[in-house]
Write a protein that holds these residues in place. Structure first.
Motif, mmCIF file in Angstrom:
data_model
loop_
_atom_site.group_PDB
_atom_site.id
_atom_site.type_symbol
_atom_site.label_atom_id
_atom_site.label_comp_id
_atom_site.label_asym_id
_atom_site.label_seq_id
_atom_site.Cartn_x
_atom_site.Cartn_y
_atom_site.Cartn_z
ATOM 1 N N THR A 1 0.823 -1.220 0.000
ATOM 2 C CA THR A 1 0.000 0.000 0.000
ATOM 3 C C THR A 1 0.845 1.252 0.000
ATOM 4 O OG1 THR A 1 -1.719 -1.203 1.234
ATOM 5 C CG2 THR A 1 -1.855 1.202 1.227
ATOM 6 N N TYR A 2 1.936 1.262 0.774
ATOM 7 C CA TYR A 2 2.729 2.485 0.956
ATOM 8 C C TYR A 2 4.123 2.398 0.317
ATOM 9 C CZ TYR A 2 -0.961 3.538 4.268
ATOM 10 O OH TYR A 2 -2.189 3.758 4.844
ATOM 11 N N CYS A 3 4.321 1.380 -0.529
ATOM 12 C CA CYS A 3 5.593 1.216 -1.256
ATOM 13 C C CYS A 3 6.793 1.225 -0.308
ATOM 14 C CB CYS A 3 5.752 2.310 -2.319
ATOM 15 S SG CYS A 3 4.435 2.313 -3.546
ATOM 16 N N GLN A 4 6.703 0.406 0.711
ATOM 17 C CA GLN A 4 7.768 0.299 1.701
ATOM 18 C C GLN A 4 8.445 -1.075 1.569
ATOM 19 O OE1 GLN A 4 8.684 2.888 3.842
ATOM 20 N NE2 GLN A 4 7.237 4.004 2.504
ATOM 21 N N ILE A 5 9.554 -1.231 2.303
ATOM 22 C CA ILE A 5 10.287 -2.510 2.269
ATOM 23 C C ILE A 5 10.546 -3.008 3.706
ATOM 24 C CG2 ILE A 5 11.379 -2.258 0.007
ATOM 25 C CD1 ILE A 5 13.848 -1.130 1.468
ATOM 26 N N PHE A 6 9.511 -2.895 4.529
ATOM 27 C CA PHE A 6 9.650 -3.364 5.911
ATOM 28 C C PHE A 6 9.854 -4.880 5.933
ATOM 29 C CE2 PHE A 6 6.997 0.485 6.903
ATOM 30 C CZ PHE A 6 7.970 1.132 7.658
ATOM 31 N N THR A 7 10.790 -5.324 6.756
ATOM 32 C CA THR A 7 10.967 -6.756 7.027
ATOM 33 C C THR A 7 10.960 -6.956 8.541
ATOM 34 O OG1 THR A 7 13.378 -6.549 7.015
ATOM 35 C CG2 THR A 7 12.302 -7.196 4.941
ATOM 36 N N SER A 8 10.614 -8.173 8.973
ATOM 37 C CA SER A 8 10.502 -8.401 10.416
ATOM 38 C C SER A 8 10.873 -9.833 10.771
ATOM 39 C CB SER A 8 9.078 -8.092 10.893
ATOM 40 O OG SER A 8 8.949 -8.333 12.278
ATOM 41 N N PRO A 9 12.160 -10.106 11.033
ATOM 42 C CA PRO A 9 12.524 -11.432 11.557
ATOM 43 C C PRO A 9 11.978 -11.605 12.970
ATOM 44 C CG PRO A 9 14.419 -9.955 11.566
ATOM 45 C CD PRO A 9 13.320 -9.227 10.847
ATOM 46 N N TYR A 10 11.835 -12.850 13.391
ATOM 47 C CA TYR A 10 11.193 -13.134 14.681
ATOM 48 C C TYR A 10 11.968 -12.515 15.848
ATOM 49 C CZ TYR A 10 8.382 -15.718 18.046
ATOM 50 O OH TYR A 10 7.517 -16.048 19.059
ATOM 51 N N GLU A 11 13.297 -12.406 15.712
ATOM 52 C CA GLU A 11 14.124 -11.890 16.799
ATOM 53 C C GLU A 11 13.819 -10.425 17.118
ATOM 54 O OE1 GLU A 11 15.627 -15.421 15.093
ATOM 55 O OE2 GLU A 11 15.299 -13.477 14.120
ATOM 56 N N THR A 12 13.354 -9.668 16.113
ATOM 57 C CA THR A 12 13.068 -8.243 16.324
ATOM 58 C C THR A 12 11.571 -7.948 16.174
ATOM 59 O OG1 THR A 12 13.521 -7.793 13.971
ATOM 60 C CG2 THR A 12 15.370 -7.571 15.536
ATOM 61 N N PHE A 13 10.751 -8.924 16.501
ATOM 62 C CA PHE A 13 9.296 -8.822 16.343
ATOM 63 C C PHE A 13 8.752 -7.574 17.042
ATOM 64 C CE2 PHE A 13 5.147 -11.506 16.907
ATOM 65 C CZ PHE A 13 4.473 -10.595 16.115
#
Length: 401
Positions: A66-78
């Motif tokens: 929706t916002y043309c972002q590249i967020f990623t989220s590994p479990y360690e930094t949830f």
């Protein structure tokens, strides 16, 4: 109360009413002053958190699209990623001057829906982290109304139908029928309470006990090694002591105790040699590491005794902790006195002093409650032993045939 109680114990030692040499340790579970249905389970938290993380990945992909972002989220930094995305969404709200609406007939924007979902996940994640912090590594449950209480299996009714209730594992140290130490733990297992209990007693007394007598529930290599380092003698009943006395155990060829052994070789019931093939390290609940040696029979092919010996498809294997086996000792007089003295003490506390359920919450308050009871118990015991002229008698003698 703690200082007053241990002053009493020191006075008993000065009057030679206790030995100061031999201590008997045992535990019992006492119900906590907490709601029985206020449980929080570690397994449930782990399961719900894993499901939420899957939903979070799907939601994050939608937000990126929706916002043309590249967020990623590994479990360690949830947790950190939830906060970061929430800050981003609030920034978008401020830049686009969007007002969130609530109530019937109001249509929420896509941004508001994303914001509410992320905020809800953040609150749930913080709650899960708090719960895991309360339980720590050793516990798998706690009560919402008393965080130090753990749900334990209690045996209440005459039919011995166990019930799960919030409770404390009460550990008592007895010497010559007097309580010389008492404490409450959140551990369900007695094994992990022995070392902290002995350290607690040692911290408050000017003398050190040399003979430590305990039931089979306290047997572990970690406890044996600790007692050896402290130059204390362990008289702990082996966990298989009762089973070893049965004829069925002695006839069972699967057990290591029934195999032939000398310094040069081990052999099974079919006279096949067992060879050490590898070693590995086993870690206990407290983090203690024990060395285990794996032995394998040289050839179980076409062995006529294989069905009685093992269910393995290949050769029979034995996992042996040699250091643990070397520490096992026996002490008939001490074991008999342990069952009389410390279990008798719990019987009096439960039946005569009505210690069926605590009246306070939290480990500190529960400990004070126990110390008050123990102080009164010792006063009553002094009077009883003086009246019976038994004040300086430390052991119940073994019965002779």
């Amino acid at each position: 109360m703690e200082q007053l109680f241990f002053q009493q114990v020191v006075w008993l030692y000065q009057q030679e009413a206790i030995t100061g040499e031999t201590i008997y340790i045992d535990g019992t579970k006492i119900e906590a002053y907490a709601n029985r249905y206020s449980f929080v389970w570690k397994k449930a938290i782990t399961k719900h958190e894993a499901k939420m993380y899957i939903k979070w990945q799907a939601l994050l992909e939608q937000i990126n699209t929706t916002y043309c972002q590249i967020f990623t989220s590994p479990y360690e930094t949830f947790l950190e990623d939830l906060k970061k995305v929430l800050v981003f969404l609030e920034k978008v709200k401020a830049e686009e001057n969007i007002t969130f609406v609530y109530g019937k007939g109001k249509r929420k924007t896509v941004l508001q829906r994303y914001h509410e979902q992320v905020k809800e996940m953040l609150q749930r994640k913080e709650h899960y982290d708090t719960s895991n912090q309360i339980m720590g590594e050793k516990r798998n449950s706690y009560s919402k109304t008393d965080h130090n209480a753990t749900f334990m299996r209690m045996k209440d009714d005459p039919m011995r139908n166990g019930q799960l209730k919030p409770a404390y594992n009460v550990q008592a140290a007895v010497d010559a029928e007097f309580i010389v130490g008492i404490n409450a733990f959140s551990d369900r297992n007695d094994t992990t309470t022995l070392i902290p209990m002995l350290q607690y007693v040692k911290e408050h007394l000017p003398f050190t006990y040399r003979n430590i007598v305990a039931d089979s529930g306290y047997e572990s290599e970690e406890n044996y090694v600790y007692l050896k380092k402290q130059k204390q003698t362990a008289y702990i009943k082996p966990q298989n002591h009762e089973r070893k006395k049965k004829a069925s155990f002695k006839k069972d060829i699967r057990h290591r105790e029934n195999m032939a052994y000398d310094k040069s070789t081990d052999t099974c019931a079919n006279n096949q040699q067992l060879h050490a093939i590898r070693n590995y390290t086993r870690t206990s609940q407290t983090g203690y590491q024990s060395k285990v040696t794996v032995y394998e029979c040289e050839d179980c092919t076409d062995c006529p005794l294989k069905e009685k010996c093992t269910k393995a498809k290949g050769n029979r294997q034995l996992h042996v902790a040699k250091e643990f086996l070397a520490y096992r000792e026996t002490g008939t007089l001490y074991r008999m006195n342990r069952s009389i003295q410390v279990e008798g003490t719990f019987g009096v506390l439960k039946e005569d002093y009505h210690l069926k359920k605590f009246r306070t919450r939290g480990t500190g308050n529960v400990r004070n409650e126990l110390l008050i009871l123990a102080f009164g118990y010792n006063l009553n015991k002094i009077h009883t032993k003086i009246q019976a002229n038994r004040l300086n008698l430390y052991y119940h003698p073994l019965k002779t045939a």
